[in-house]
Enzyme design. Structure first.
Site, PDB file in Angstrom:
ATOM      1  N   CYS A   1       0.850  -1.178   0.000  1.00  0.00           N
ATOM      2  CA  CYS A   1       0.000   0.000   0.000  1.00  0.00           C
ATOM      3  C   CYS A   1       0.893   1.237   0.000  1.00  0.00           C
ATOM      4  CB  CYS A   1      -0.880  -0.014   1.251  1.00  0.00           C
ATOM      5  SG  CYS A   1      -1.752   1.532   1.513  1.00  0.00           S
TER       6      CYS A   1
ATOM      7  N   LYS B   1      14.026 -18.505 -11.914  1.00  0.00           N
ATOM      8  CA  LYS B   1      15.278 -19.243 -12.053  1.00  0.00           C
ATOM      9  C   LYS B   1      15.618 -19.586 -13.492  1.00  0.00           C
ATOM     10  CE  LYS B   1      13.229 -23.702 -10.721  1.00  0.00           C
ATOM     11  NZ  LYS B   1      11.957 -23.150 -10.281  1.00  0.00           N
TER      12      LYS B   1
ATOM     13  N   GLU C   1      17.245  -2.998 -17.342  1.00  0.00           N
ATOM     14  CA  GLU C   1      17.121  -4.449 -17.444  1.00  0.00           C
ATOM     15  C   GLU C   1      16.869  -4.832 -18.893  1.00  0.00           C
ATOM     16  OE1 GLU C   1      14.077  -6.237 -15.069  1.00  0.00           O
ATOM     17  OE2 GLU C   1      14.590  -5.138 -13.252  1.00  0.00           O
TER      18      GLU C   1
ATOM     19  N   CYS D   1      -6.013   4.538   1.421  1.00  0.00           N
ATOM     20  CA  CYS D   1      -5.887   5.048   0.046  1.00  0.00           C
ATOM     21  C   CYS D   1      -7.147   5.794  -0.371  1.00  0.00           C
ATOM     22  CB  CYS D   1      -5.581   3.896  -0.910  1.00  0.00           C
ATOM     23  SG  CYS D   1      -3.879   3.283  -0.708  1.00  0.00           S
TER      24      CYS D   1
ATOM     25  N   GLU E   1      10.367  -1.362 -10.346  1.00  0.00           N
ATOM     26  CA  GLU E   1       9.176  -1.461 -11.200  1.00  0.00           C
ATOM     27  C   GLU E   1       7.884  -1.113 -10.464  1.00  0.00           C
ATOM     28  OE1 GLU E   1       9.401  -5.375 -12.978  1.00  0.00           O
ATOM     29  OE2 GLU E   1      10.865  -4.709 -14.444  1.00  0.00           O
TER      30      GLU E   1
ATOM     31  N   TRP F   1       9.013 -15.537 -18.758  1.00  0.00           N
ATOM     32  CA  TRP F   1       7.627 -15.201 -18.441  1.00  0.00           C
ATOM     33  C   TRP F   1       6.815 -14.830 -19.683  1.00  0.00           C
ATOM     34  CZ3 TRP F   1       6.994 -10.159 -19.925  1.00  0.00           C
ATOM     35  CH2 TRP F   1       8.157  -9.381 -19.988  1.00  0.00           C
TER      36      TRP F   1
END
Ligand SMILES: [Zn+2]
Ligand SMILES: [Zn+2]
Ligand SMILES: [Zn+2]
Lengths: 680, 680, 680
Positions: free
Chosen positions: C118, C365, C316, C163, C153, C324
């Site tokens: 949060c 990994k 990166e 919030c 990120e 992914w």
């Protein structure tokens, strides 16, 4: 403790729910009449009958069940008696909401459905214990009682606080301390180090879901916890009926017919006396040929048979269609006999149905059954069933006969869990069990018996062991395979093997040394292709298409059998052969089309003489499976095509079904089956 | 009580939301000017105006609405006044959270959206009652007030505890005791017997969802509860404005334009004075021909017209595109007039729009409207509307004229609920309403009026009744159909009929005797095909393709009209004809292509003389619909193609739109429409 | 405050997680050895190291990090030090559950994952503040410290009560009173007028989700709140290390490589010293050509470079595949150097990787890394990395050189939010960023530098500004564009522009007058086509296909360049040119195929001389990008095809990579790249 079924007949019958029909006495009478006409002999009672047996807490009603027992006994039938834990009465959920499951996203379920109790809730265990004991007391000595059927199709998981606590205890037993957990699960990644046991929670889409070690251990725990529940269920039964065998019905994941994924049956099988399972292939579908589906059915029956290497039971199948496939198509004429014989051919000693009679209401009322809503013996399905009953009587002598295989394919439940959870390669194309089925197909086509074995099983009895895609390979498994080869065995493995240990930690310092020794190579990369990408290999001057995966490896001492045709590894070896000790190992680096596997294994089959000359020649689509008793062999010759097939018998055989002699040329109608007997 | 609208003009206008523009006085002034230019005469006020009418609890502001009423009256317009319950002010949700719905998975909704209040919450009923009474007090006698528009597009359900309690009460009234519930819902299945009323909960994806009787009764309850809420809404209106007719706007399920599924409108229609509904076809889409969509529009208008067999109202449609389809394409030139005339042709006495003016913000600001953001009368859509206004004035005499049909197609809301919920057959291909639309199409193509009737309606007035796929058929329905045939009627039914009773319990002892008597057959199996499977039938030497479903039946006394061409039931009858008493019944056993239905009904149409010789010949894609007053007939000739069509008029007609005489050959432009008048 | 990196080398290295390997001292030693071999020089430490740095609340362990700092310093390397807020320790979630997010449907998350705290929770801010200060104290003066990397990120949102309160405060600051909110969000629609601030809640699928103004402001708030959190994070860093530059790593939305959608980086960029981002194109996929993907990579790099108009950092990327994507394919030989040089060519001063070393366990990994599980420098990927290291050393002089563009494409984050949220047009085909990429492609193909600018940026320096699909266009933006044209600029815009203001309220009285003045037209309709619909335009006698959208407009004073070929607007103008003041504006009314854009811009490029004559001729698929220092120009010539390409050099150049002279004809291997240097 292993108890065998005390019954000489092949079992024929199925799930019978008279508790739905207590208001319809004429239906219950018709049941008895129709049981005789259908040549059935065995009925599973009491699944989902809890409300009928204990309509209010502590008030039991067994009279109706007494009468059904008597009726079945009178016609010479047998009873498989179920414990009713698969679905609880509403009063139980209402009074004891802790029996309701909590979903992975932590929603408390409401009452409804079935197969959805918390495996941890003490009160549920207590209530199940009470009713199971009552059943054992009342029916344990009944002469019609053949076997116990524990609950129904165990599956799923619960994420309530009780289960979280049990999970933590299970982990404490396994890992002793948190440091070991953090090491095994690679804790420091994303700061996921636990500093107190209470911080560990089951995987959740609204919590932790990317720690593979946790995911894997959760699945193991779920299997352990389900077995723990099962073991508690059987306490009163073992105590009061020590000689009555116990089973619970296993499942497959449809529609592709791969092994059930939620539980590791190789663990569960240790705790049942007889393996039984529920098989629902989608015959006559529009996406594959009948023989392709027959291969999948064969594979999974061979797997479940191999769990205990004994004859098993088909506990449920349908005489017609089901009602829960996307499309529920009825079996075409001939298919029911053929598919029933296929079960027997792969080692089943039963053809039992879900369900004896279609229910009148609720969600399964259109599921195929022996008796339809018309309550008549004159319809097609009833006659098909009676025909199978007749056939089972004719081949009754195959009961207890075995299958003997020189070829084993290794299937590892945990490997598939880990591989599917792995972030890498391509989720669309992992397909571990489907890949095994393709290897299996090469043998099915050539009528060669195959055991589908699990990691703990002995390999020494096999001439050929096939173990592709063993992504997760504990060091003991490597040792075991190495010893197997060194002692003279022949081993085949493939791409995506030997990458992680038993907690999904990768091996360091390159591909494991044991595997390098076995295969004579060092695997460097696994190239993952897009769905439209293609490569090819050349093997004995023939080109075979390759897709999905290509291992790139350094050939250290192996003999290259096939090379890649394209891409940056063009010309490099794709398939190799390596001698180690007295044995030989093959590594298939790429996912090839079926034709390569067929041709590749064709040679191995010849070299290793793992086939058996049955003297029966046939074309593709006909399959022969063998069962073997002390004195005889039984060849189940099955036509899984829609064509008339010509076969050629070199010897003379007796077809137990037609009671005729088969010799020379013969024709098989579509879906026809022969059961040929040969003295040994 | 039936009140008729006191207005001689065809209504033209639509939803008008001045409450969004109270800060923009010049816009409100422009509205009046543009209303006149657009030839509109009727405006629906107050939908979603609750915040403007009652900005704080108990503080009402009506002055702005007074002024709008006056403005409309001054230009000779009429007001349809809405009750504002379709969306509540934030203060109401905030202070009384019990008005918020609970979802089926038991999540409490937060404030937002619309059409989402709990129908049970007493405080919501009270607050709605107060403001409705205020509206009736203030505007009940206003000369511009034409009709009440209750809430907006009622739909959805609530699963809160108040609704659970109301559901249980409703069940108690229906079933008297729990034993009856357990029998009706086939309680013992999966041990689902209830032992206390409190155990009954509404269906839920995290609770009970497979008890079909429960699911069905829940849907019935939701309809009843919605009507109950509606009836409470209208109490002050009936009391204070007994002569003002009341409606609420019905809907269809898009994009396929099938009847709205959440509510049974055949029940709801009994409680409104006039049926009105909101129609949004996706004209000019890329998946069907314009005429195919026109058929669907025709079907559903005929259904809603038949609910009361009176002219109905189009309460909402769009002069252009909508903003909530997947693709929001504007109407091509000509389409707005054509589609408006189609509404009138099928019995509407209005063309009303959502919306008069595009809002400036929020989610519907790009929905088509009479007045665009440019606030101009010079754009294409505005001119199209004015053109329709002009046309409606020219054909004003058709108001109150009726349609007379000799053909009825039976649509049963509850049957579709039960069939879609049934686990069996194939979920991909059930398609009950879509199948009715295909039968309807055969008549649409031949310009034959059809009523779409619901189960309670009288059938004796029809020469031909078409009732396919009546999966759920209570015994009274069978009797009704039998009597209809015996008395001389002609009945057509089909596969998947007569399987269950009104609580979704199957009929026992085979296909019901009444149906066997009607059709002369005994249905044995319903073969469910995979999507790529095909069969065929031969009817009068022509072969027609068959897919999805094939009934297999024993022909007892019927005459076979067509036989199957393939599969194991090759040669067996697929379509039969049977005489019973003075009538005839047809059973179509397979799902055929459209061509078969066309050819099959072509003969029946001739035999039964259900067509009318209008003396106008045309090709496919042109449709003629008739309205009929005491002295005249009005032929709406509509070109639903993108081609110029040649038609041939045998007689002389006056086209009310062009005010010219039509005789002999004439050409219709794409989308052109004629409204031809003929003295009777 | 702008701090520059104090480092003359191009950065090469990446994320390094020694905290995962503290039990493996030999691995840590190997890291140092391999760092040298791989020619890497910069390592990002501490991302996700919170558990290792503060294993228990208030107990800090820095010794391991001290040692890593020393090791890196010893080999002449630099450290980018991360604050660890991207993932919290389990003890923190456990003790302070308010740090866990609440989902949009109001479910409280459990501990797990990462990037999910949060942004409002005071305790989280406090705990982050403490550890950030500790890091600054300990390493702020370390000579190896190069830069701060704040968290990781940033993304996502939280809907907890804290919030909600912050959102309401933010709205109060922006709108002063509720009346303004109700006006801005068009409150009266569906009665959504707020009467108290407490009634406002964040958008939710179980609450309010159709108020576009609310949705838009929520997204703005999320950006503001994220930046607010970030600013709190950097307080101790600015205080203690005022000269160390600060960045946080931005992202793109894959797999289409469009700008990240959850945060408005044009706001965020103002608060970082250097823009850095993480780039993961799916090279070698099976749905597009390599050059098409290169265009997308170019576009997004140019956007992130233009945010500050300074060289940026690739923080990166992967030396191989990721783990992914749907399919994780390894880079083919040559691609790693080519794609690394592409980053530099578009303005990056770094090639940094996620990750230095593949972790041994958990979800990443199998993500590509410099060091594989084999821990070896002998594999293909390691060698590719060392090769890039070598190249970066050879071209080190390009560091700090700039790109100079005369063409700007306008990208507006908020416009895409508003457009995607708009109910209208077609959700399948809005594709705002993808459309910009198509315009960009026309320039990429011709080797013309393009800045991708955001709304606040100055336009006066550009000869050509391209601003298509500006659905949401505040009045200041219209003024800005008008002034730009009047002052002599050339502007191109398109369909779906100028419809709403900054709170998503439509403009009234037609298309805004400023836009009419600029383009000389008045847009009347936007025709939205179905996916299979096609139209066409004719431009200079050539026909181009059109799909998805067609503006229909009244031409007031513009020159028609192309007309529609079909449909009811056949013959009407589709593309126009208009003179205004000293400038020219073009309006492209339809979504055309790429060929039209290429031909259309070809002319403009010539007219405006926005290209640069580099003297190198090549075919399609080769791209040249320029960086420019005070004295030199650097031409990055890149072959994004799988073919050998012939190029022709008119001048003589030195290729910094091969250290050879290039002149006349030369051949480029697939994926080959030259870095040609030219004195200015
Ligand atoms: Zn539990
Ligand atoms: Zn409610
Ligand atoms: Zn929060």
């Amino acid at each position: 403790m292993i108890n065998k079924i005390k019954e000489t007949r092949l079992l024929h019958g199925g799930d019978y729910n008279p508790d739905q029909w207590l208001d319809y006495p004429e239906i219950l009478k018709d049941d008895v009449r129709l049981m005789k006409l259908s040549k059935t002999n065995t009925f599973t009672l009491g699944i989902f009958a809890w409300s009928a047996l204990e309509p209010k807490e502590g008030e039991f009603q067994f009279e109706w069940l007494d009468e059904v027992f008597s009726n079945i006994q009178e016609i010479g039938g047998k009873v498989i008696l179920a414990t009713p834990s698969g679905a609880r009465p509403a009063w139980l959920s209402n009074k004891y909401p802790e029996v309701l499951r909590t979903t992975e996203n932590r929603m408390k379920m409401h009452h409804g459905g079935r197969h959805n109790h918390c495996f941890s809730a003490p009160i549920y265990r207590e209530k199940v214990g009470i009713i199971n004991r009552k059943l054992a007391e009342r029916y344990g000595n009944h002469p019609a009682l053949l076997m116990w059927h524990i609950s129904n199709e165990y599956g799923g998981d619960c994420h309530c606080e009780l289960c979280q606590e049990n999970f933590r205890s299970w982990l404490q037993t396994k890992y002793a301390n948190l440091e070991n957990v953090n090491k095994a699960w690679w804790g420091p990644f994303w700061s996921h180090t636990y500093s107190d046991w209470s911080q560990i929670e089951s995987p959740s889409s609204i919590g932790e879901n990317a720690v593979h070690g946790l995911n894997l251990d959760w699945k193991r725990f779920v299997t352990a916890q389900t077995i723990d529940f099962y073991q508690q269920e059987i306490v009163p039964l073992r105590e009061m009926t020590p000689d009555i065998p116990i089973t619970t019905n296993f499942m497959a994941d449809t529609h592709d017919l791969i092994p059930f994924q939620s539980l590791n049956y190789s663990e569960f099988a240790k705790h049942v006396d007889i393996v039984s399972w529920d098989c629902y292939p989608a015959w006559h579908n529009d996406w594959e040929e009948t023989q392709d589906l027959a291969v999948k059915v064969g594979f999974i029956n061979d797997l479940y048979r191999s769990l205990k290497k004994q004859p098993f039971l088909i506990m449920e199948c349908t005489p017609s269609g089901v009602n829960w496939h996307d499309v529920n198509k009825a079996k075409r004429p001939g298919m029911h006999l053929l598919s029933s014989m296929q079960f027997i051919a792969h080692g089943s000693d039963s053809v039992l149905y879900f369900q004896w009679r279609k229910s009148r209401g609720s969600s399964e009322k259109f599921h195929g059954a022996v008796v339809d809503h018309d309550n008549s013996e004159h319809n097609r399905v009833f006659k098909d069933v009676a025909n199978v009953g007749d056939a089972l009587e004719k081949i009754a002598e195959v009961k207890n006969s075995m299958k003997h295989a020189k070829v084993a394919i290794l299937y590892d439940w945990e490997n598939n869990w880990a591989l599917n959870d792995a972030q890498g390669f391509s989720n669309q194309t992992k397909q571990y069990p489907q890949t095994l089925q393709k290897h299996y197909k090469s043998f099915w086509k050539k009528d060669i018996s195959v055991d589908i074995v699990t990691p703990e099983q002995d390999l020494s009895q096999y001439s050929l062991v096939i173990a592709p895609m063993l992504y997760m390979m504990p060091e003991e498994m490597m040792k075991k395979l190495r010893e197997y080869v060194e002692a003279g065995g022949t081993l085949v493995s493939s791409y995506i093997s030997g990458l992680v240990n038993e907690t999904d930690l990768t091996y360091l310092s390159g591909w494991p040394k044991d595997l390098q020794a076995i295969f004579g190579i060092d695997v460097k990369e696994t190239d993952t292709l897009y769905p439209k990408d293609r490569n090819a290999i050349v093997f004995k001057d023939k080109v075979y298409e390759v897709r999905d995966y290509c291992s790139i490896f350094e050939n250290k001492q192996a003999q290259a059998l096939a090379n890649y045709e394209m891409d940056f590894y063009k010309g490099q070896p794709a398939v190799v052969k390596n001698q180690l000790g007295k044995g030989t190992a093959y590594y298939i680096g790429a996912r090839t089309e079926q034709a390569f596997l067929d041709d590749f294994y064709d040679e191995l089959i010849k070299q290793l003489s793992v086939g058996e000359n049955m003297g029966i020649l046939h074309e593709e689509g006909v399959s022969i499976q063998i069962r073997e008793s002390e004195d005889d062999k039984y060849y189940f010759v099955m036509n899984f095509t829609e064509r008339v097939q010509k076969i050629k018998a070199v010897n003379e055989y007796i077809d137990l079904l037609s009671e005729r002699v088969l010799a020379g040329e013969a024709f098989m109608k579509p879906y026809e089956v022969f059961v040929l007997k040969m003295k040994k």
